[in-house]
Scaffold this motif. Structure first.
Motif, PDB file in Angstrom:
ATOM      1  N   PRO A   1       6.546   4.472  -3.746  1.00 34.40           N
ATOM      2  CA  PRO A   1       4.877   5.230  -3.421  1.00 34.40           C
ATOM      3  C   PRO A   1       4.269   4.488  -2.359  1.00 34.40           C
TER       4      PRO A   1
ATOM      5  N   ALA B   1       5.193   2.472   0.178  1.00 34.53           N
ATOM      6  CA  ALA B   1       5.031   2.740   0.998  1.00 34.53           C
ATOM      7  C   ALA B   1       4.775   3.973   1.579  1.00 34.53           C
ATOM      8  N   PHE B   2       5.390   5.009   0.938  1.00 37.21           N
ATOM      9  CA  PHE B   2       3.842   6.150   1.176  1.00 37.21           C
ATOM     10  C   PHE B   2       2.584   5.931   1.687  1.00 37.21           C
ATOM     11  N   PHE B   3       1.940   5.235   0.743  1.00 37.13           N
ATOM     12  CA  PHE B   3       0.251   5.431   0.765  1.00 37.13           C
ATOM     13  C   PHE B   3       0.583   4.737   1.821  1.00 37.13           C
TER      14      PHE B   3
ATOM     15  N   LEU C   1       1.895   3.825   4.530  1.00 38.12           N
ATOM     16  CA  LEU C   1       2.317   3.491   5.933  1.00 38.12           C
ATOM     17  C   LEU C   1       1.147   5.365   6.355  1.00 38.12           C
ATOM     18  N   GLY C   2       1.059   6.115   5.131  1.00 38.16           N
ATOM     19  CA  GLY C   2      -0.110   7.243   5.296  1.00 38.16           C
ATOM     20  C   GLY C   2      -1.618   6.538   6.035  1.00 38.16           C
ATOM     21  N   LEU C   3      -1.814   5.286   4.948  1.00 35.41           N
ATOM     22  CA  LEU C   3      -3.278   4.975   5.269  1.00 35.41           C
ATOM     23  C   LEU C   3      -3.289   3.897   6.307  1.00 35.41           C
TER      24      LEU C   3
END
Lengths: 231, 213
Positions: free
Chosen positions: B181, B183-185, B187-189
């Motif tokens: 999770p 990694a996703f957060f 990259l998104g931010l």
């Protein structure tokens, strides 16, 4: 019985616990690109599952008989040309090239088959079908199967390989359909300007990944459950 | 498609920020998310990808006269697969622990869309020098993006950078940052940050132009 437990563990492991998209991060491109509407997401997921099963079948056959260390076919050729005995032939250096060939060929084959026999389905897939060739989830499934064919004492058979492919593909379908459902709702929301598009999709994926972490340890209960059910 | 193809220098600088493969083109997401839990694997991955990208771009550019349109993608993937096999065997021989840690993500460079897209957009049309500059620029942009992600994740997740402890021992490790999770957060931010800075700069430039004019 034991076989059933192993297969269930592989399937649930690939679909839920170590979901291909949310745990291994493979197949992120279609996961972000084709997840705007649930029906196309479902079609994409099933197409990937189908191609993955065919690619897994072919790559298991090639790896088992040709590429793994000590494979029967090269050994037979080696003996036929009169090579020294006691030599283990390992052709796994060729495996990546072989897998890419297998994947490209099976996508081409599936495309031709679907176009001939299911024209309506072919039209709804559009450009996504050929794009499956560069979907890393499929190569990843082939590599996982190769990993389990390296150790001669604990070789995977064809059922295990196919279970991994179908389970992984269904896990991918589940993830992409969930994502599409959430993004359809997100269209109605006021997302901060800088986060619009892939940004918010990634954050949603992070929350999904966190939810899927809750499946950890489910596989340990399978053995007892199956034993109780069989009684 | 523009009539004049970009020069070598333009290709090189474009790859670093204006056409950054991760933040601008959203290509090659899978290794970006998977290996950026710490700096060491991220930089090994960047180096392996750079090797494959440079070699494939140069070779494709050298044989661009021989390419046939319907077979070009096949030629690209086979060339890339060959160089990935070389990189994989090299890592296994000299950096065994790292190769085990990266696992399937080294062979997955084959289907990294950055490389295929560079072969298609640049190397199959332009000369060797330009293709080389393009590959180097893109590799640098990819490495910078991986480094930015890995820096945030390693410092917050394990309180260190390149294995060197930075934060005091009392730091509660945000383990979630090393797991998927995080990694996703991250990259998104970071993507939001890049968008935000880009929009601010565009607005400021528009304002300056209006004052001048």
């Amino acid at each position: 019985m034991e076989m059933l437990i192993t297969l269930l563990q592989i399937a649930i492991g690939a679909a839920l616990i170590n979901n291909f998209v949310l745990h291994y991060f493979v197949g992120i491109c279609p996961f972000l690109g084709v997840s705007r509407r649930t029906d196309t997401a479902l079609g994409m997921g099933l197409a990937v599952t189908f191609v993955m099963s065919i690619a897994a079948l072919l790559s298991w056959v090639f790896t088992y008989y040709l590429l793994r260390p000590g494979a029967p076919l090269p050994a037979w050729v080696w003996q036929a040309v009169g090579g020294k005995s006691g030599v283990v032939i390992d052709l796994s250096v060729l495996s990546y090239i072989m897998y890419i060939f297998v994947i490209a060929a099976s996508v081409q084959f599936v495309e031709m088959y679907v176009r001939k026999f299911f024209p309506a389905l072919y039209k709804s897939f559009g450009v996504y079908l050929p794009l499956i060739t560069t979907n890393c989830a499929i190569l990843f499934a082939c590599l996982e199967i190769m990993k389990h064919l390296q150790d001669p004492t604990r070789l995977w058979g064809l059922p295990e390989a196919l279970t991994l492919a179908v389970g992984g593909g269904l896990g991918f379908t589940l993830a992409i359909v969930l994502m599409a459902g959430i993004r359809e709702e997100l269209d109605q929301c006021d997302v901060p300007h800088s986060l619009r598009g892939p940004g918010i999709a990634l954050i949603v994926a992070g929350i999904l990944a966190m939810a899927f972490m809750g499946f950890a340890g489910v596989d340990r209960g399978i053995e007892t459950t199956v034993t109780i059910l069989m009684k | 498609m523009s009539k004049t193809e970009p020069t070598a220098l333009e290709r090189f600088t474009n790859g670093i920020l204006p056409e950054n493969p991760i933040y601008r083109q959203f290509l090659g997401m899978c290794p970006t998310l998977a290996v950026t839990g710490a700096m060491k694997p991220a930089m090994t991955m960047a180096a392996a990808t750079a090797f494959v990208l440079v070699s494939a771009n140069v070779i494709i550019s050298l044989m661009r006269g021989l390419l046939r349109p319907h077979l070009r993608i096949l030629v690209f993937t086979l060339t890339i697969a060959t160089f990935v096999t070389i990189a994989d065997r090299f890592l296994e021989a000299y950096f065994y622990a790292m190769s085990k840690e990266l696992g399937p993500y080294v062979p997955l460079i084959i289907v990294n869309c950055i490389i295929i897209s560079r072969c298609e957009i640049c190397a199959s049309k332009q000369s060797v020098g330009v293709a080389l500059a393009d590959a180097l620029g893109m590799s640098l942009g990819f490495a910078l993006a991986l480094a930015s992600l890995a820096t945030v994740r390693e410092i917050l997740g394990s309180g260190s950078w390149f294995g060197v402890t930075l934060l005091p021992a009392g730091w509660p490790h945000w383990t979630i940052m090393i797991l998927s999770p995080g990694a996703f957060f991250t990259l998104g931010l970071l993507l939001a940050l890049v968008n935000w800075v880009g929009r601010r700069r565009a607005e400021a430039a528009a304002l300056r132009a209006r004052i001048k004019g």
